[in-house]
Design an enzyme around this catalytic site. Structure first.
Site: not given
Length: 506
Positions: A176, A295
């Site tokens: 991320e 995710e």
């Protein structure tokens, strides 16, 4: 829509997207909250093995059907020095983890995780730190894990008790990095250049590894699209996958939009595919970039106070959402989205595995139980085999506040050409029953083996799932006179898994 609508789901075994990669049914273990400590690892627990891993957790991991586990993060990895977690446990440092404001004891590290994964038959997917570390650290970790012997880090691994290499083939290049919350957050251009250099160095250590570049951490990121395009311009020659992350929740009682989460995931995936392919055309690349959706889950982020509000502790609770049957229905719908994009989505990871927004919950020193979301995931992981069929759905429209009109019924299906087995997964998003005819004229000798469903209720999240509580329950089906169709009535706000046998094999 009327009080009792009808829908048609048409299956054609000649039209499919190819094989559903078994790595689609992965999960995620991060050094966050109680996922590792008092989750998978608790030396003093009555079920713990000689290495300190909980046997009761291992049993449910197998039952869940997890095929792959991503480790060690997550936001955690951007501040993690993997060397802290190797060697003598007595000499490992206690570090302050900035991501989740906790004390990391480093009692579980690379070798312990690899031992846990190997014993439980799951493929490891390791992430390297590209937030506060860099190229040489990433290459050194590959050397530690994958080089058989004769180098500094391979010999260090052997001295630490792992004589044979861990043979990790799947690696994430950071986590991320588009997010301002990430330690070491950077721009798309800076990350793309770093990812390319890390990828080159890691492949010089082991040319056989597969690499995942960071994509957008959600569909709503202001840099979405631009981030993927920029990163793949710079790193696309060196990576195999671009990552996707997405979490869904019911906002302000908007149940209709929540039930349409799968439609939102569809749009997200298709946007990333279009962007990756556009970059490939522009760069005249013959290689196709696939997707690692590493995710995803239901997560009530609106309830999370933020890391700043958390006390600094060891294995303190973090985002331990208690799930309802409505959440389980949505998880089933999200799984259908992944299956319906199996030609490009090759890897998936339900975040996370234990305690942290997880299908499995534990008490320190005590009990273990399955959350409602456990059952939908386990059913799909067990039944989805072979090819992802193109399902043609004819259904009434279903209005939502966030996503506009979507089909009231969503569907995915698989066919195993080796055995003839078929699985069909159906979501009824409507607030009333819908009768669905599953048409399967190309499947000779069709015989419905089971039809199990889970319906949403209004009881809210439960504290404990017991044998007398949530389970998938049978749903009646009827065959058409010509045997070319199967009809079932889906309850309101429900998810259903149909398993069938056929004589249609290759």
């Amino acid at each position: 829509m009327t009080e009792h609508d009808a829908a048609i789901v048409a299956l054609d075994r000649e039209h499919h997207r190819g094989v559903v990669d078994r790595r689609l049914f992965g999960s995620f273990v991060e050094h966050m909250g109680r996922c590792v400590y008092t989750g998978i690892y608790e030396p003093g627990h009555p079920s713990a093995d000689a290495e300190g891993f909980r046997g009761d957790v291992s049993a449910l991991v197998r039952e869940l059907g997890v095929t792959l586990v991503r480790y060690p993060g997550g936001n955690f990895v951007s501040g993690y020095d993997w060397r802290d977690g190797i060697g003598s446990r007595e000499q490992r440092p206690r570090r302050l983890d900035l991501a989740w404001r906790s004390i990391e004891t480093n009692q579980v590290g690379t070798d312990e995780f690899m031992s846990w994964a190997r014993a439980r038959g799951v493929e490891p997917m390791l992430a390297v730190n590209l937030g506060t570390a860099g190229v040489l650290d990433a290459a050194a970790l590959v050397e530690y894990c994958n080089v058989p012997e004769g180098t500094e880090w391979s010999e260090r691994r052997r001295r630490n008790g792992a004589d044979k290499p861990h043979e990790v083939k799947l690696w994430c290049l950071g986590n991320e990095m588009d997010g301002p919350w990430q330690t070491g957050h950077t721009t798309a251009e800076q990350y793309g250049a770093l990812a390319a250099e890390a990828a080159k160095a890691m492949r010089l250590v082991d040319p056989e590894i597969e690499l995942v570049a960071c994509g957008s951490s959600s569909h709503e990121m202001p840099t979405f699209g631009y981030w993927e395009s920029s990163v793949l311009e710079l790193a696309g020659d060196y990576v195999d996958y671009i990552s996707m992350h997405a979490y869904y929740e019911e906002h302000d009682g908007d149940r209709a939009s929540f039930l349409a989460s799968g439609a939102s995931m569809d749009d997200f995936i298709e946007g990333v595919i279009a962007t990756a392919d556009a970059v490939g055309v522009r760069r005249r690349r013959t290689k196709r970039i696939n997707i690692s959706f590493d995710e995803w889950n239901v997560w009530y982020q609106s309830r999370y106070p933020g890391s700043e509000a958390m006390p600094i502790d060891i294995a303190g609770p973090r985002i331990e959402d208690q799930y309802s049957t409505l959440d389980a229905v949505v998880v089933g719908d999200l799984l259908s989205s992944l299956i319906n994009h199996a030609d490009r989505v090759k890897i998936g990871a339900l975040a996370q595995l234990v305690n942290v927004i997880a299908p499995i919950m534990t008490e320190p020193g005590g009990a273990i139980w399955r959350q409602p979301t456990f059952h939908t995931f386990a059913a799909v992981a067990a039944a989805a085999r072979g090819n992802s069929l193109v399902t043609r759905v004819t259904a009434p429209g279903f209005g939502t506040r966030r996503y506009g009109e979507v089909p009231a019924v969503a569907a995915s299906a698989t066919h195993d050409p080796a055995t003839g087995d078929v699985a069909v997964f159906l979501t009824n998003r409507a607030e009333h029953a819908v009768t669905v005819e599953v048409r399967h004229p190309g499947f000779d000798g069709w015989s419905t083996v089971s039809a199990l469903h889970l319906s949403a209720d209004d009881r809210g999240p439960r504290e404990r799932d017991t044998a007398a509580d949530v389970r998938l329950t049978p749903l009646a089906t009827s065959a058409s006179d010509d045997g070319r169709g199967t009809t079932l009535t889906l309850p309101p706000h429900s998810w259903t898994a149909v398993r069938a046998a056929s004589t249609s094999t290759d």
